[in-house]
Structures are given as C-alpha cells and as structure tokens.
Design an enzyme around this catalytic site. Structure first.
Site, PDB file in Angstrom:
ATOM      1  N   ASN A  61       1.570   3.025  -2.537  1.00  0.00           N
ATOM      2  CA  ASN A  61       0.891   3.974  -3.440  1.00  0.00           C
ATOM      3  C   ASN A  61      -0.339   4.576  -2.778  1.00  0.00           C
ATOM      4  O   ASN A  61      -0.605   5.768  -2.931  1.00  0.00           O
ATOM      5  CB  ASN A  61       0.534   3.305  -4.770  1.00  0.00           C
ATOM      6  CG  ASN A  61       1.724   3.275  -5.713  1.00  0.00           C
ATOM      7  OD1 ASN A  61       2.071   4.281  -6.316  1.00  0.00           O
ATOM      8  ND2 ASN A  61       2.368   2.124  -5.801  1.00  0.00           N
ATOM      9  N   MET A 116      -4.019  -6.961  -7.334  1.00  0.00           N
ATOM     10  CA  MET A 116      -3.528  -8.013  -8.216  1.00  0.00           C
ATOM     11  C   MET A 116      -4.639  -8.933  -8.725  1.00  0.00           C
ATOM     12  O   MET A 116      -4.500 -10.161  -8.701  1.00  0.00           O
ATOM     13  CB  MET A 116      -2.428  -8.815  -7.498  1.00  0.00           C
ATOM     14  CG  MET A 116      -1.214  -7.974  -7.195  1.00  0.00           C
ATOM     15  SD  MET A 116      -0.526  -7.245  -8.729  1.00  0.00           S
ATOM     16  CE  MET A 116       0.990  -6.540  -8.115  1.00  0.00           C
ATOM     17  N   HIS A 155       0.951   0.631 -13.327  1.00  0.00           N
ATOM     18  CA  HIS A 155       1.693  -0.601 -13.601  1.00  0.00           C
ATOM     19  C   HIS A 155       3.174  -0.259 -13.746  1.00  0.00           C
ATOM     20  O   HIS A 155       3.526   0.708 -14.437  1.00  0.00           O
ATOM     21  CB  HIS A 155       1.164  -1.260 -14.876  1.00  0.00           C
ATOM     22  CG  HIS A 155       1.841  -2.557 -15.170  1.00  0.00           C
ATOM     23  ND1 HIS A 155       1.536  -3.730 -14.496  1.00  0.00           N
ATOM     24  CD2 HIS A 155       2.845  -2.852 -16.022  1.00  0.00           C
ATOM     25  CE1 HIS A 155       2.312  -4.696 -14.949  1.00  0.00           C
ATOM     26  NE2 HIS A 155       3.115  -4.193 -15.866  1.00  0.00           N
ATOM     27  N   ASN A 214      -5.416   2.384 -13.306  1.00  0.00           N
ATOM     28  CA  ASN A 214      -4.434   1.456 -12.741  1.00  0.00           C
ATOM     29  C   ASN A 214      -3.036   2.019 -12.942  1.00  0.00           C
ATOM     30  O   ASN A 214      -2.786   2.749 -13.890  1.00  0.00           O
ATOM     31  CB  ASN A 214      -4.537   0.102 -13.474  1.00  0.00           C
ATOM     32  CG  ASN A 214      -3.559  -0.933 -12.930  1.00  0.00           C
ATOM     33  OD1 ASN A 214      -3.382  -1.052 -11.714  1.00  0.00           O
ATOM     34  ND2 ASN A 214      -2.918  -1.684 -13.816  1.00  0.00           N
ATOM     35  N   LYS A 246     -16.354 -14.233  -9.209  1.00  0.00           N
ATOM     36  CA  LYS A 246     -15.926 -12.822  -9.186  1.00  0.00           C
ATOM     37  C   LYS A 246     -17.150 -11.901  -9.132  1.00  0.00           C
ATOM     38  O   LYS A 246     -17.156 -10.899  -8.424  1.00  0.00           O
ATOM     39  CB  LYS A 246     -15.105 -12.517 -10.441  1.00  0.00           C
ATOM     40  CG  LYS A 246     -14.495 -11.130 -10.451  1.00  0.00           C
ATOM     41  CD  LYS A 246     -13.791 -10.818 -11.754  1.00  0.00           C
ATOM     42  CE  LYS A 246     -12.573 -11.655 -11.973  1.00  0.00           C
ATOM     43  NZ  LYS A 246     -11.318 -10.991 -11.597  1.00  0.00           N
ATOM     44  N   GLY A 275       0.791  -1.236   0.000  1.00  0.00           N
ATOM     45  CA  GLY A 275       0.000   0.000   0.000  1.00  0.00           C
ATOM     46  C   GLY A 275       0.817   1.276   0.000  1.00  0.00           C
ATOM     47  O   GLY A 275       0.321   2.332   0.408  1.00  0.00           O
TER      48      GLY A 275
END
Ligand code: GAR
Length: 191
Positions: free
Chosen positions: A14, A90, A109, A107, A65, A12
């Site tokens: 970010n 993830m 990356h 997002n 999901k 965490g």
C-alpha cells in the site's frame, strides 16, 4: 502539497501504491516519512528505494507505548507531517499521537467494517463463508479498526476462490482505493 507519513509493519504494497500515485501525479502530496515497528520489514527497503526517510523501532526497547509514540512524534514534527496514513500498521494508535493528530489519522482495513476487525480479516471472512467482503478506509480512534468510516468498497468472494486469490483481489482494490481517497482528503473534498 499535504505532508504525509505512512505507518506500516510489513510488505508495504500500500505504501508503494501511494508512492506510485504521487509519482504519476494522481495524488498531490509528499510522503515525508515511513514509520515501521519491525526493523526487518520490506516496507523499509521500499522507502529506501523511493528516497523516503524512515523511522523504525522495536516496541520491546521502550517501557510503554507513550514512550515510543513520543519518539515518533518528534520525527513527525521535524518534518511538519500533517496526515498519518496507516497502511498495514499492526498496532493500536495511543493518546500521544491521537491528541496531536485529531481527525488526521486514517487507516485501511481489508473487510467491510464493523465485520471482521483485527488481524487476518481476509481469512476471517473466507472462513465465515460470506459471499462478499471488502475494504474500509476510516479515521482512526483509540479502538481496533473502529473510528468514522470514510469509504467502503465491496469485493466478491467467488466459488472456487482460494484465500490467496481473495487476498489478491482485495489488495488490488486497496491499491486503487487508497490513493484515490487520499487525493480527495488532500484536496479536502472529504471530511
Ligand atoms: C493490507 O491488506 C491492510 O489492509 C491490512 O494489512 C495489509 C498490509 O499490506 N491492514 C490491516 O489488517 C489493519 N487491521 P501491505 O503491507 O502490503 O500494504
């Protein structure tokens, strides 16, 4: 003031950089919720220390999901969340959330996409022996690290770098770049 949810799976850092940027007035937004798919992730402790609500879950407790994303959706709706910020989350985002948040999920990356998607992007770049890699911030679609690119920043790989040194250089770039892009998104200066 835009209402954000941060999705994360691990440390965490970010999340922390965004929370810090909000506290110092660099990002005009509010983090209303942290969503985490690992009940032991350190990001949950960070959320607690920042007085941010969290929703954690374990995918194995759900049959699909769609089922756990419906639970997440309830939490987001309760708090009128407008933008979803993936920060080390993830998991692929499924149709349940994508349909509810069109063009509103971003997002970060740790590579120059489309190079090195998926897990361990820093390790992949290091092993490939390339001279530079970087950070990409993009809108999320149903693919893995696909979706329209908002911004990219190059990070050099220097002679003598260890993977740890490279990881640190990339994370420093992320911690700078994500808050500044979020501020522009919140001000609707980016599309
Ligand atoms: C970050 O480097 C982020 O770019 C990466 O996970 C790390 C999370 O760090 N995300 C991906 O690889 C997504 N495919 P953090 O938990 O300290 O923010």
């Amino acid at each position: 003031m835009r209402r954000l949810a941060v999705f994360a799976s691990g440390n965490g850092s970010n999340f922390q950089s965004i929370a810090n940027a909000i506290k110092s007035g660099k990002v005009e937004a509010e983090i209303c919720l942290v969503v985490c798919d690992r009940e032991d992730a350190y990001v949950l402790e960070r959320a607690r220390l920042e007085n941010v609500d969290s929703f954690s879950f374990s995918a194995k407790d759900y049959s699909s999901k769609a089922e756990f994303e419906s639970e997440i959706l309830k939490e987001l709706r309760q708090r009128d969340v407008e933008l979803i910020i993936l920060a080390g989350y993830m998991r692929l985002i499924g149709p349940t959330l994508l349909h509810e948040y069109p063009q509103s999920i971003v997002n970060i990356h740790p590579s120059l996409l489309p190079d090195f998607p998926g897990k361990d992007a820093v390790g992949q770049a290091y092993e490939a022996g390339v001279k530079e890699t970087g950070v990409t911030i993009h809108y999320v679609d149903e693919g893995m690290d696909t979706g329209p690119i908002i911004v990219q920043k190059t990070v050099p790989i220097l002679d003598g770098d260890t993977i740890g040194i490279l990881q640190k250089r990339i994370q420093e770039t992320e911690h700078d770049l994500y808050p500044s892009v979020l501020q522009q998104l919140c001000q609707q200066q980016l599309t």
